[in-house]
Design a protein around this motif. Structure first.
Motif, PDB file in Angstrom:
ATOM      1  N   ALA A   4       0.475   9.499  20.231  1.00 15.42           N
ATOM      2  CA  ALA A   4       0.505  10.840  19.525  1.00 15.42           C
ATOM      3  C   ALA A   4      -0.122  10.902  17.995  1.00 15.42           C
ATOM      4  O   ALA A   4      -0.803  12.058  18.008  1.00 15.42           O
ATOM      5  CB  ALA A   4       2.012  11.269  19.236  1.00 15.42           C
ATOM      6  N   GLY A   5      -0.256   9.857  17.310  1.00 15.07           N
ATOM      7  CA  GLY A   5      -0.786  10.080  16.032  1.00 15.07           C
ATOM      8  C   GLY A   5      -2.392   9.987  16.102  1.00 15.07           C
ATOM      9  O   GLY A   5      -2.988  10.693  15.509  1.00 15.07           O
ATOM     10  N   SER A   6      -2.961   9.217  17.267  1.00 18.79           N
ATOM     11  CA  SER A   6      -4.265   9.257  17.524  1.00 18.79           C
ATOM     12  C   SER A   6      -4.717  10.627  17.891  1.00 18.79           C
ATOM     13  O   SER A   6      -5.798  11.302  17.335  1.00 18.79           O
ATOM     14  CB  SER A   6      -4.588   8.354  18.595  1.00 18.79           C
ATOM     15  OG  SER A   6      -4.241   6.988  18.316  1.00 18.79           O
ATOM     16  N   LEU A   7      -4.056  11.362  18.828  1.00 15.67           N
ATOM     17  CA  LEU A   7      -4.383  12.771  18.964  1.00 15.67           C
ATOM     18  C   LEU A   7      -4.441  13.836  17.971  1.00 15.67           C
ATOM     19  O   LEU A   7      -5.385  14.670  17.882  1.00 15.67           O
ATOM     20  CB  LEU A   7      -3.682  13.456  20.255  1.00 15.67           C
ATOM     21  CG  LEU A   7      -3.830  14.582  20.929  1.00 15.67           C
ATOM     22  CD1 LEU A   7      -5.346  15.035  21.171  1.00 15.67           C
ATOM     23  CD2 LEU A   7      -2.727  15.156  22.235  1.00 15.67           C
ATOM     24  N   LYS A   8      -3.348  13.796  17.126  1.00 17.63           N
ATOM     25  CA  LYS A   8      -3.130  14.463  16.062  1.00 17.63           C
ATOM     26  C   LYS A   8      -4.529  14.158  15.096  1.00 17.63           C
ATOM     27  O   LYS A   8      -5.050  15.362  14.837  1.00 17.63           O
ATOM     28  CB  LYS A   8      -1.984  14.391  15.403  1.00 17.63           C
ATOM     29  CG  LYS A   8      -0.738  14.727  15.821  1.00 17.63           C
ATOM     30  CD  LYS A   8       0.548  14.419  14.862  1.00 17.63           C
ATOM     31  CE  LYS A   8       1.578  14.959  15.313  1.00 17.63           C
ATOM     32  NZ  LYS A   8       2.144  14.492  16.751  1.00 17.63           N
ATOM     33  N   GLY A   9      -4.991  13.044  15.025  1.00 16.00           N
ATOM     34  CA  GLY A   9      -5.990  12.726  14.081  1.00 16.00           C
ATOM     35  C   GLY A   9      -7.366  13.362  14.679  1.00 16.00           C
ATOM     36  O   GLY A   9      -8.203  13.826  14.017  1.00 16.00           O
ATOM     37  N   GLY A  10      -7.521  13.134  15.860  1.00 13.80           N
ATOM     38  CA  GLY A  10      -8.450  13.579  16.687  1.00 13.80           C
ATOM     39  C   GLY A  10      -8.769  15.192  16.608  1.00 13.80           C
ATOM     40  O   GLY A  10      -9.865  15.782  16.629  1.00 13.80           O
ATOM     41  N   ARG A  53      -6.541  13.783  10.068  1.00 11.80           N
ATOM     42  CA  ARG A  53      -5.086  13.819   9.531  1.00 11.80           C
ATOM     43  C   ARG A  53      -4.137  13.646  10.647  1.00 11.80           C
ATOM     44  O   ARG A  53      -4.045  14.340  11.538  1.00 11.80           O
ATOM     45  CB  ARG A  53      -4.944  15.139   8.717  1.00 11.80           C
ATOM     46  CG  ARG A  53      -3.642  15.325   7.969  1.00 11.80           C
ATOM     47  CD  ARG A  53      -3.989  14.475   6.667  1.00 11.80           C
ATOM     48  NE  ARG A  53      -5.380  14.898   5.964  1.00 11.80           N
ATOM     49  CZ  ARG A  53      -5.718  13.956   5.210  1.00 11.80           C
ATOM     50  NH1 ARG A  53      -5.151  12.857   4.728  1.00 11.80           N
ATOM     51  NH2 ARG A  53      -6.691  14.419   4.393  1.00 11.80           N
ATOM     52  N   PHE A  54      -3.038  12.579  10.466  1.00 12.07           N
ATOM     53  CA  PHE A  54      -2.263  12.015  11.351  1.00 12.07           C
ATOM     54  C   PHE A  54      -1.072  12.842  11.106  1.00 12.07           C
ATOM     55  O   PHE A  54       0.167  12.667  11.021  1.00 12.07           O
ATOM     56  CB  PHE A  54      -2.035  10.776  11.236  1.00 12.07           C
ATOM     57  CG  PHE A  54      -3.177   9.841  11.328  1.00 12.07           C
ATOM     58  CD1 PHE A  54      -4.273  10.032  12.219  1.00 12.07           C
ATOM     59  CD2 PHE A  54      -3.282   9.059  10.254  1.00 12.07           C
ATOM     60  CE1 PHE A  54      -5.246   9.298  12.391  1.00 12.07           C
ATOM     61  CE2 PHE A  54      -4.589   8.185  10.179  1.00 12.07           C
ATOM     62  CZ  PHE A  54      -5.496   8.236  11.323  1.00 12.07           C
ATOM     63  N   SER A  55      -1.021  14.363  11.078  1.00 14.68           N
ATOM     64  CA  SER A  55      -0.078  15.313  10.707  1.00 14.68           C
ATOM     65  C   SER A  55      -0.049  16.491  11.745  1.00 14.68           C
ATOM     66  O   SER A  55      -0.710  16.535  12.740  1.00 14.68           O
ATOM     67  CB  SER A  55      -0.286  15.703   9.413  1.00 14.68           C
ATOM     68  OG  SER A  55      -0.246  14.805   8.226  1.00 14.68           O
ATOM     69  N   ILE A  63       0.418  23.640  17.750  1.00 20.19           N
ATOM     70  CA  ILE A  63       0.374  22.983  19.035  1.00 20.19           C
ATOM     71  C   ILE A  63      -0.439  21.437  18.696  1.00 20.19           C
ATOM     72  O   ILE A  63      -1.781  21.859  18.509  1.00 20.19           O
ATOM     73  CB  ILE A  63       0.198  23.354  20.308  1.00 20.19           C
ATOM     74  CG1 ILE A  63       1.346  24.434  20.686  1.00 20.19           C
ATOM     75  CG2 ILE A  63       0.036  22.377  21.408  1.00 20.19           C
ATOM     76  CD1 ILE A  63       1.179  25.598  21.828  1.00 20.19           C
ATOM     77  N   ASP A  64      -0.014  20.602  18.805  1.00 19.23           N
ATOM     78  CA  ASP A  64      -0.872  19.202  18.321  1.00 19.23           C
ATOM     79  C   ASP A  64      -0.675  18.221  19.374  1.00 19.23           C
ATOM     80  O   ASP A  64      -1.202  17.132  19.084  1.00 19.23           O
ATOM     81  CB  ASP A  64      -0.635  18.854  16.991  1.00 19.23           C
ATOM     82  CG  ASP A  64       0.891  18.427  16.925  1.00 19.23           C
ATOM     83  OD1 ASP A  64       1.649  17.953  17.876  1.00 19.23           O
ATOM     84  OD2 ASP A  64       1.538  18.652  15.639  1.00 19.23           O
ATOM     85  N   LEU A 116     -20.951   7.900  16.976  1.00 15.39           N
ATOM     86  CA  LEU A 116     -19.511   8.527  17.022  1.00 15.39           C
ATOM     87  C   LEU A 116     -18.503   7.611  16.186  1.00 15.39           C
ATOM     88  O   LEU A 116     -18.898   6.418  15.705  1.00 15.39           O
ATOM     89  CB  LEU A 116     -19.251   8.385  18.413  1.00 15.39           C
ATOM     90  CG  LEU A 116     -19.102   7.400  19.427  1.00 15.39           C
ATOM     91  CD1 LEU A 116     -17.667   6.928  19.335  1.00 15.39           C
ATOM     92  CD2 LEU A 116     -20.005   7.514  20.750  1.00 15.39           C
ATOM     93  N   HIS A 117     -17.541   8.415  16.170  1.00 20.30           N
ATOM     94  CA  HIS A 117     -16.276   7.651  15.347  1.00 20.30           C
ATOM     95  C   HIS A 117     -14.946   7.566  16.132  1.00 20.30           C
ATOM     96  O   HIS A 117     -14.817   8.484  16.952  1.00 20.30           O
ATOM     97  CB  HIS A 117     -16.016   8.742  14.267  1.00 20.30           C
ATOM     98  CG  HIS A 117     -17.116   8.879  13.055  1.00 20.30           C
ATOM     99  ND1 HIS A 117     -18.107   9.475  13.347  1.00 20.30           N
ATOM    100  CD2 HIS A 117     -17.115   8.397  11.800  1.00 20.30           C
ATOM    101  CE1 HIS A 117     -19.175   9.452  12.341  1.00 20.30           C
ATOM    102  NE2 HIS A 117     -18.626   8.671  11.483  1.00 20.30           N
ATOM    103  N   TRP A 118     -14.127   6.660  15.855  1.00 20.21           N
ATOM    104  CA  TRP A 118     -13.195   6.236  16.317  1.00 20.21           C
ATOM    105  C   TRP A 118     -11.892   6.398  15.484  1.00 20.21           C
ATOM    106  O   TRP A 118     -12.160   6.134  14.534  1.00 20.21           O
ATOM    107  CB  TRP A 118     -13.147   5.174  17.136  1.00 20.21           C
ATOM    108  CG  TRP A 118     -12.391   3.952  16.912  1.00 20.21           C
ATOM    109  CD1 TRP A 118     -11.196   3.281  17.246  1.00 20.21           C
ATOM    110  CD2 TRP A 118     -12.962   2.954  15.810  1.00 20.21           C
ATOM    111  NE1 TRP A 118     -11.011   2.397  16.522  1.00 20.21           N
ATOM    112  CE2 TRP A 118     -12.040   1.949  15.806  1.00 20.21           C
ATOM    113  CE3 TRP A 118     -14.130   2.753  14.931  1.00 20.21           C
ATOM    114  CZ2 TRP A 118     -12.179   0.843  14.989  1.00 20.21           C
ATOM    115  CZ3 TRP A 118     -14.113   1.589  14.127  1.00 20.21           C
ATOM    116  CH2 TRP A 118     -13.211   0.899  14.162  1.00 20.21           C
ATOM    117  N   GLY A 119     -10.611   6.230  16.149  1.00 20.67           N
ATOM    118  CA  GLY A 119      -9.501   6.764  15.498  1.00 20.67           C
ATOM    119  C   GLY A 119      -8.747   5.565  14.573  1.00 20.67           C
ATOM    120  O   GLY A 119      -7.920   5.805  13.875  1.00 20.67           O
TER     121      GLY A 119
END
Length: 751
Positions: free
Chosen positions: A530-536, A209-211, A648-649, A516-519
């Protein structure tokens, strides 16, 4: 605006004009209870409601009754299942039950106003409540409360979770349904179930989730689609699982299109809606997030451990077009002492770019087996891109159509050109058909026997919905498709290459078994990072132990193919990649570090650091295969009682010992929250006490805000290598984080 603010219309998706033959049926008080083979079967009558936004019973209609089946697995998982004129799903591709997770027989007792369900240890696991609300009658202005289901469940035998029985303004104005189904044209078609939500409850997970970290106040459609980046509500990996700060997780066992409304349509309820006349819900208890996620993995499978070489650097771009081009790049990486393990060939290794035929272009790759063998001798493995769709121009098209290996389209239509959409191709490989699975595995087997070690299972989040598949309706297959697709590729890779791995974009429950899975296709921008990290982070909270992302983003902005990437973004995203379970460079323009001469030496240092940390990453990766802990972790895995950590994301744990705060701007400044503990700056050796914010923390481009737990012992590899083939892991030594530690660059003798 189409929002009506009526739960019936907005969440349950009724026609606002009530022109369709649709009716809501609400659960009432149970009428009977019995034990069957260690499960409790409770008969629930449902009352049809009148067709109006004021939800009121149609007392002229007789009730319909269905059986709610309650079962327990182990001491901390409770399952609630009800089929509305559908046989209950007992097995599916999503489930891979841990042998240690055994059925826990249930019994019941009836006392005044309660049916109490207990397990074999006499621990209460559920209570049906028949008590009447306390009333001090003085007015008949509004009707009395409607009959409803009142149920409390105790997944772990301790924490009470209540079904949302009275989420209402007045009895006819409901904001959530405890348990209900929708009937259309006389047949049940979708179902809903709700749990009470507390005012400060936080929800996380639900896939990539990119939130923000706290998902409360949001409604999500659980329908896989091309995310087209990492900054929208679309996502490639919806997972029908969420974790609550109240100490439970919910897994909706279905592949049907569904919705989660997490304290959104009503702040009093966490609601789900499934477009299928069945509810199969697992409620998972635990004392901490990792235990709850481990319970979810016990149901759907644990991540397998990727091979050693996969933890090295992957180099790619969209795309390399010839053996000579690839060889030149690989040679230069070695000459300039950039360690690297994998070279990935994206869309350009076919006769025609993007025309996937699983065959090397004979002119540009004249001897692919020799080409792959030569690269392997120099420490490079080869990964290949492909997709699960067949174009009309593909060599395999006629064979696939003749043998029903692709789902035949119900209506003939024109095929368009590629624009990153599944629907541009003639058909989707039908992984519900065993013969099609074997055929697809055969296509990959030829490549794997040449020496290829990984298949990029790109796409798969969408299928042709206007096709007929062998064993599943498209609406049930669409979400599940990623699992069937990746399973097939993983299995044949493991069989032929000896090590299981895929590089996958789509996801659903169970896909974590096949790393494995990537974003996906992040923008080359700070918001893309930033969106990538939220998703991860959310994916790690959804059962996935291993995850990566394209460094330094996939596509340019505003020119998709040609915008220039800044040196700052390239380095900062590299740093983020070094502290991820896997690191791959990929995108629409040049990605090789020597193409960025001003920062090339800095990037080389970070790559050397990555290889030095591989023993630690292997250690933490092994934990991800059985503990519920992903390699890249949200702070709540270690600080669930710190309320700030639930919000915190933009920083995370890397394994047990590292706290990582990626810099996501070109100023080198950010705020950092250090949670409780004694911390040591990984690059300076400076000690810092936790439990506070570091405002405006500044770091130079060659460094990064990373801390290590004081007293930690970090396994690392002391010698510089070209690739993991050069590593003798018996030479691994321990880096002690104590008073003598003055920073990692000094340890590695890097200036």
């Amino acid at each position: 605006m189409n929002q009506t603010n009526y739960q019936l219309i907005d969440f349950l998706e009724f026609d606002p004009g009530f022109q369709q033959d649709e009716f809501l049926w609400k659960a009432c008080f149970p009428t009977s209870i019995e034990e069957r083979d260690g499960k409790i079967v409770v008969t629930i009558p449902f009352q049809r409601q009148l067709q109006a936004v004021d939800i009121q019973p149609d007392l002229d209609m007789p009730r319909k009754s269905y059986d709610l089946v309650i079962s327990a697995y182990g001491e901390k998982i409770l399952k609630l299942s009800i089929g509305f004129e559908k046989a209950l799903t007992e097995e599916s591709e999503m489930l891979q039950l841990d042998p240690q997770l055994v059925a826990n027989p249930l019994t019941y007792e009836i006392i005044t106003d309660q049916w109490i369900i207990k397990d074999q240890s006499e621990i209460t696991r559920a209570i049906f409540d028949f008590s009447q609300p306390k009333i001090d009658y003085w007015s008949n202005l509004l009707p009395e409360p409607h009959e409803t289901l009142k149920l409390s469940v105790f997944p772990d035998g301790k924490k009470e979770i209540k079904v949302s029985a009275f989420d209402q303004f007045f009895p006819a104005r409901n904001d959530a349904m405890a348990l209900a189904f929708v009937e259309k044209d006389g047949q049940p078609v979708r179902a809903t179930f709700s749990l009470e939500a507390n005012p400060d409850e936080v929800f996380v997970g639900t896939g990539e989730r990119f939130s923000k970290m706290d998902l409360s106040g949001k409604t999500f459609q659980l329908k896989n689609q091309d995310g087209q980046g990492v900054n929208s509500r679309r996502t490639y990996k919806n997972i029908p699982f969420y974790l609550s700060s109240e100490g439970y997780g919910l897994f909706l066992h279905t592949s049907a299109y569904s919705k989660f409304s997490l304290a959104d349509h009503s702040t009093r309820s966490a609601q789900l809606l499934v477009e299928y006349p069945e509810l199969d819900v697992f409620l998972i208890g635990g004392d901490e997030p990792a235990e709850i996620i481990r319970g979810y993995q016990q149901l759907t499978g644990f991540p397998n451990m990727p091979p050693l070489w996969s933890f090295g650097i992957w180099m790619s771009r969209m795309t390399y077009f010839s053996a000579d081009e690839v060889q030149t790049i690989c040679d230069r990486l070695r000459e300039e002492k950039y360690p690297c393990d994998v070279i990935h060939l994206d869309t350009g290794w076919f006769v025609t770019d993007w025309l996937c035929e699983w065959k090397f272009n004979p002119e540009r790759f004249s001897d692919p087996a020799s080409f792959i063998s030569k690269l392997k001798a120099d420490g490079y493995r080869v990964s290949l891109w492909q997709m699960p769709y067949i174009a009309k121009e593909a060599l395999q098209h006629d064979e696939a159509v003749a043998n029903n290996y692709i789902g035949p389209l119900l209506e003939s239509r024109e095929q368009g050109g590629s624009n990153f959409s599944a629907l541009d191709y003639a058909g989707t490989i039908d992984f519900t058909y065993p013969k099609a699975v074997d055929w697809y595995k055969g296509l990959l087997k030829e490549l794997l026997e040449m020496g290829v070690v990984c298949i990029k299972t790109d796409f798969g989040e969408e299928i042709h919905m206007d096709a007929q598949y062998h064993d599943m309706d498209p609406k049930l297959l669409n979400n599940l498709y990623a699992l069937l697709y990746q399973k097939a590729a993983y299995e044949i890779t493991e069989e032929v290459a000896g090590e299981g791995i895929v590089w996958a974009r789509a996801g659903w429950a169970g896909c974590q078994r096949y790393p494995l899975h990537w974003g996906g296709d992040a923008a080359c921008s700070w918001d893309g990072m930033a969106g990538s990290l939220k998703g991860g982070l959310h994916l790690g909270l959804s059962g996935f132990g291993f995850w990566s992302h394209d460094v330094p983003g996939f596509h340019g902005v505003p020119d998709f193919m040609n915008s220039v990437i800044s040196d700052e973004l390239y380095v900062r995203w590299t740093q983020f990649g070094v502290f991820s379970s896997h690191i791959r460079y990929h995108g629409t323009s040049k990605r090789e570090p020597y193409e960025y001469p001003n920062i090339a030496n800095t990037v080389r240092n970070w790559w050397d650091l990555r290889y030095a940390l591989i023993p630690y990453i292997l250690q933490e990766g092994e934990k991800a295969t059985h503990t519920g802990m992903p390699v890249l972790r949200a702070l709540i895995f270690h600080h669930q009682d710190d309320r700030q950590c639930w919000h915190i994301d933009d920083l995370y744990y890397f394994g047990d010992d590292f706290l990582v705060a990626p810099v996501m701007n070109d100023r080198g400044i950010r705020d950092v929250y250090l949670p409780e503990g004694d911390w040591v700056n990984f690059f300076t050796g400076e000690e810092q006490m936790g439990g506070k914010w570091l405002k405006g923390f500044k770091t130079e481009l060659h460094d990064m805000p990373v801390w290590v737990r004081k007293g930690a012992s970090i396994p690392y590899y002391p010698n510089r290598v070209n690739c993991t083939d050069d590593m003798d892991l018996s030479k691994t030594i321990k880096l002690e984080i104590n008073q003598s530690f003055k920073g990692i660059w000094k340890v590695l003798n890097i200036q």
